[in-house]
Design a protein around this motif. Structure first.
Motif, PDB file in Angstrom:
ATOM      1  N   LYS A   1       0.810  -1.226   0.000  1.00  0.00           N
ATOM      2  CA  LYS A   1       0.000   0.000   0.000  1.00  0.00           C
ATOM      3  C   LYS A   1       0.846   1.281   0.000  1.00  0.00           C
ATOM      4  O   LYS A   1       0.451   2.279  -0.608  1.00  0.00           O
ATOM      5  CB  LYS A   1      -0.962   0.005   1.189  1.00  0.00           C
ATOM      6  CG  LYS A   1      -2.093  -1.002   1.048  1.00  0.00           C
ATOM      7  CD  LYS A   1      -3.135  -0.813   2.121  1.00  0.00           C
ATOM      8  CE  LYS A   1      -4.163  -1.939   2.079  1.00  0.00           C
ATOM      9  NZ  LYS A   1      -4.880  -2.020   0.783  1.00  0.00           N
ATOM     10  N   PRO A   2       2.018   1.326   0.649  1.00  0.00           N
ATOM     11  CA  PRO A   2       2.844   2.539   0.570  1.00  0.00           C
ATOM     12  C   PRO A   2       3.270   2.912  -0.849  1.00  0.00           C
ATOM     13  O   PRO A   2       3.728   4.041  -1.077  1.00  0.00           O
ATOM     14  CB  PRO A   2       4.057   2.197   1.437  1.00  0.00           C
ATOM     15  CG  PRO A   2       3.552   1.190   2.419  1.00  0.00           C
ATOM     16  CD  PRO A   2       2.581   0.361   1.632  1.00  0.00           C
ATOM     17  N   ALA A   3       3.113   1.996  -1.787  1.00  0.00           N
ATOM     18  CA  ALA A   3       3.498   2.281  -3.179  1.00  0.00           C
ATOM     19  C   ALA A   3       2.411   3.020  -3.946  1.00  0.00           C
ATOM     20  O   ALA A   3       2.650   3.456  -5.077  1.00  0.00           O
ATOM     21  CB  ALA A   3       3.841   0.985  -3.901  1.00  0.00           C
ATOM     22  N   ILE A   4       1.230   3.186  -3.355  1.00  0.00           N
ATOM     23  CA  ILE A   4       0.123   3.817  -4.073  1.00  0.00           C
ATOM     24  C   ILE A   4       0.498   5.192  -4.631  1.00  0.00           C
ATOM     25  O   ILE A   4       0.196   5.487  -5.799  1.00  0.00           O
ATOM     26  CB  ILE A   4      -1.130   3.888  -3.177  1.00  0.00           C
ATOM     27  CG1 ILE A   4      -1.705   2.481  -2.970  1.00  0.00           C
ATOM     28  CG2 ILE A   4      -2.191   4.808  -3.793  1.00  0.00           C
ATOM     29  CD1 ILE A   4      -2.887   2.410  -2.031  1.00  0.00           C
TER      30      ILE A   4
ATOM     31  N   ARG B   1      -3.181  -1.351 -13.310  1.00  0.00           N
ATOM     32  CA  ARG B   1      -3.365  -2.706 -12.789  1.00  0.00           C
ATOM     33  C   ARG B   1      -2.950  -2.800 -11.322  1.00  0.00           C
ATOM     34  O   ARG B   1      -3.603  -3.486 -10.519  1.00  0.00           O
ATOM     35  CB  ARG B   1      -2.590  -3.697 -13.647  1.00  0.00           C
ATOM     36  CG  ARG B   1      -3.137  -3.847 -15.054  1.00  0.00           C
ATOM     37  CD  ARG B   1      -2.227  -4.658 -15.963  1.00  0.00           C
ATOM     38  NE  ARG B   1      -2.029  -6.014 -15.483  1.00  0.00           N
ATOM     39  CZ  ARG B   1      -1.265  -6.914 -16.105  1.00  0.00           C
ATOM     40  NH1 ARG B   1      -0.630  -6.579 -17.218  1.00  0.00           N
ATOM     41  NH2 ARG B   1      -1.137  -8.124 -15.613  1.00  0.00           N
ATOM     42  N   ALA B   2      -1.862  -2.121 -10.974  1.00  0.00           N
ATOM     43  CA  ALA B   2      -1.401  -2.141  -9.586  1.00  0.00           C
ATOM     44  C   ALA B   2      -2.395  -1.434  -8.667  1.00  0.00           C
ATOM     45  O   ALA B   2      -2.670  -1.904  -7.552  1.00  0.00           O
ATOM     46  CB  ALA B   2      -0.028  -1.484  -9.485  1.00  0.00           C
ATOM     47  N   LEU B   3      -2.931  -0.318  -9.123  1.00  0.00           N
ATOM     48  CA  LEU B   3      -3.925   0.414  -8.326  1.00  0.00           C
ATOM     49  C   LEU B   3      -5.198  -0.408  -8.162  1.00  0.00           C
ATOM     50  O   LEU B   3      -5.827  -0.388  -7.097  1.00  0.00           O
ATOM     51  CB  LEU B   3      -4.245   1.754  -8.981  1.00  0.00           C
ATOM     52  CG  LEU B   3      -3.148   2.822  -8.859  1.00  0.00           C
ATOM     53  CD1 LEU B   3      -3.373   3.941  -9.866  1.00  0.00           C
ATOM     54  CD2 LEU B   3      -3.107   3.385  -7.440  1.00  0.00           C
ATOM     55  N   ALA B   4      -5.572  -1.138  -9.204  1.00  0.00           N
ATOM     56  CA  ALA B   4      -6.772  -1.973  -9.117  1.00  0.00           C
ATOM     57  C   ALA B   4      -6.650  -3.016  -8.018  1.00  0.00           C
ATOM     58  O   ALA B   4      -7.637  -3.354  -7.349  1.00  0.00           O
ATOM     59  CB  ALA B   4      -7.028  -2.650 -10.462  1.00  0.00           C
TER      60      ALA B   4
ATOM     61  N   GLY C   1      -7.874  -1.740  -4.569  1.00  0.00           N
ATOM     62  CA  GLY C   1      -9.284  -1.463  -4.326  1.00  0.00           C
ATOM     63  C   GLY C   1      -9.545  -0.039  -3.864  1.00  0.00           C
ATOM     64  O   GLY C   1      -8.949   0.912  -4.369  1.00  0.00           O
ATOM     65  N   GLN C   2     -10.410   0.097  -2.867  1.00  0.00           N
ATOM     66  CA  GLN C   2     -10.824   1.429  -2.421  1.00  0.00           C
ATOM     67  C   GLN C   2      -9.698   2.235  -1.783  1.00  0.00           C
ATOM     68  O   GLN C   2      -9.794   3.459  -1.683  1.00  0.00           O
ATOM     69  CB  GLN C   2     -12.004   1.305  -1.449  1.00  0.00           C
ATOM     70  CG  GLN C   2     -13.263   0.774  -2.109  1.00  0.00           C
ATOM     71  CD  GLN C   2     -14.490   0.893  -1.227  1.00  0.00           C
ATOM     72  OE1 GLN C   2     -14.406   1.322  -0.079  1.00  0.00           O
ATOM     73  NE2 GLN C   2     -15.633   0.514  -1.762  1.00  0.00           N
ATOM     74  N   ASP C   3      -8.616   1.583  -1.394  1.00  0.00           N
ATOM     75  CA  ASP C   3      -7.475   2.320  -0.859  1.00  0.00           C
ATOM     76  C   ASP C   3      -6.807   3.183  -1.931  1.00  0.00           C
ATOM     77  O   ASP C   3      -6.012   4.070  -1.609  1.00  0.00           O
ATOM     78  CB  ASP C   3      -6.439   1.364  -0.265  1.00  0.00           C
ATOM     79  CG  ASP C   3      -6.917   0.751   1.043  1.00  0.00           C
ATOM     80  OD1 ASP C   3      -7.533   1.482   1.847  1.00  0.00           O
ATOM     81  OD2 ASP C   3      -6.689  -0.446   1.256  1.00  0.00           O
ATOM     82  N   ALA C   4      -7.146   2.934  -3.192  1.00  0.00           N
ATOM     83  CA  ALA C   4      -6.561   3.700  -4.300  1.00  0.00           C
ATOM     84  C   ALA C   4      -7.515   4.794  -4.792  1.00  0.00           C
ATOM     85  O   ALA C   4      -7.351   5.306  -5.893  1.00  0.00           O
ATOM     86  CB  ALA C   4      -6.206   2.769  -5.448  1.00  0.00           C
TER      87      ALA C   4
ATOM     88  N   ALA D   1     -12.638  -1.625 -10.295  1.00  0.00           N
ATOM     89  CA  ALA D   1     -12.087  -2.346  -9.142  1.00  0.00           C
ATOM     90  C   ALA D   1     -12.102  -1.483  -7.886  1.00  0.00           C
ATOM     91  O   ALA D   1     -12.324  -1.987  -6.777  1.00  0.00           O
ATOM     92  CB  ALA D   1     -10.664  -2.804  -9.451  1.00  0.00           C
ATOM     93  N   ILE D   2     -11.843  -0.181  -8.047  1.00  0.00           N
ATOM     94  CA  ILE D   2     -11.879   0.728  -6.890  1.00  0.00           C
ATOM     95  C   ILE D   2     -13.301   0.878  -6.390  1.00  0.00           C
ATOM     96  O   ILE D   2     -13.567   0.910  -5.188  1.00  0.00           O
ATOM     97  CB  ILE D   2     -11.285   2.098  -7.261  1.00  0.00           C
ATOM     98  CG1 ILE D   2      -9.787   1.955  -7.567  1.00  0.00           C
ATOM     99  CG2 ILE D   2     -11.492   3.112  -6.136  1.00  0.00           C
ATOM    100  CD1 ILE D   2      -9.151   3.210  -8.122  1.00  0.00           C
TER     101      ILE D   2
END
Length: 231
Positions: free
Chosen positions: A132-135, A155-158, A161-164, A194-195
């Protein structure tokens, strides 16, 4: 009997041997150093399979026993060796041993070679919540001039989920673009799906319905997938 085949002069044999060895788990742990060595082998067999890629698949099949060896190689890994190592960690991403490498990959994404960024983001995307720190880093690549990096960032953000949800404005911008960014556009749409509908001010349903109404079949398909991801 199989270990000598990993050093065969014929690429066909070097790509078949890892597959055969991986069938003998857990006994095949003895082959880990040899398979790690093959991650630098760039030859292809007659079926156009890369030796290093087959070796990484075998290491994934063997499991977490390969991680300590790969961790020692990782700081100085380059070329196909780096791509093979990241593929193994991604394939074992559900395990704590692989997830423990997230800090390295996060720092590598920030300061490592540019040609490692796609593989690094892909690997991080498979490491679960520890990534998650990579968002914020993913967010920065949504505006990159390289559309392949935009796609893997989507794709990484997907995966988050909602954290993105901070990515929603930029993803909407990408989704609404047409023309030669079709691939980035459709990945952005699926990422939005996905978010999910976390912002009541944003009508994702209408956005995806507009894509589905377009004449491009690929755009229609991805719009439908994105709509389905909303649940």
């Amino acid at each position: 009997l199989l270990l000598p085949l990993l050093k065969s002069e014929q690429a066909d044999i070097r790509t078949r041997a890892p597959e055969a060895i991986s069938l003998f788990t857990p006994q095949c742990g003895v082959a880990i150093p040899n398979l790690v060595e093959l991650l630098s082998d760039t030859a292809k067999n007659v079926r156009l399979q890369s030796v290093w890629s087959i070796a990484s698949d075998a290491l994934i099949w063997i499991g977490t026993a390969s991680i300590p060896v790969l961790e020692k190689e990782l700081p100085n890994a380059t070329g196909t060796q780096f791509f093979g190592i990241t593929a193994v960690f991604a394939g074992l991403g559900e395990h704590a041993e692989a997830q423990a490498t997230a800090p390295f990959f996060l720092e590598h994404l920030r300061s490592g070679p540019a040609h490692h960024r796609w593989a690094t983001m892909y690997c991080l995307s498979k490491l679960g919540d520890v990534a998650k720190p990579a968002i914020p880093e993913y967010l920065s690549y949504l505006g990159d001039s390289n559309f392949n990096l935009q796609v893997i960032a989507c794709r990484a953000l997907a995966e988050q989920g909602q954290d993105a949800k901070a990515a929603i404005p930029k993803l909407i911008e990408l989704t609404q673009k047409k023309g030669n960014v079709l691939s980035t556009r459709t990945h952005a749409a699926m990422c939005l799906g996905a978010i999910g509908p976390v912002d009541p001010e944003v009508n994702l349903v209408e956005l995806f319905k507009a894509m589905i109404a377009e004449p491009n079949a690929f755009c229609q398909e991805r719009g439908l997938i994105a709509l389905g991801r909303l649940g």
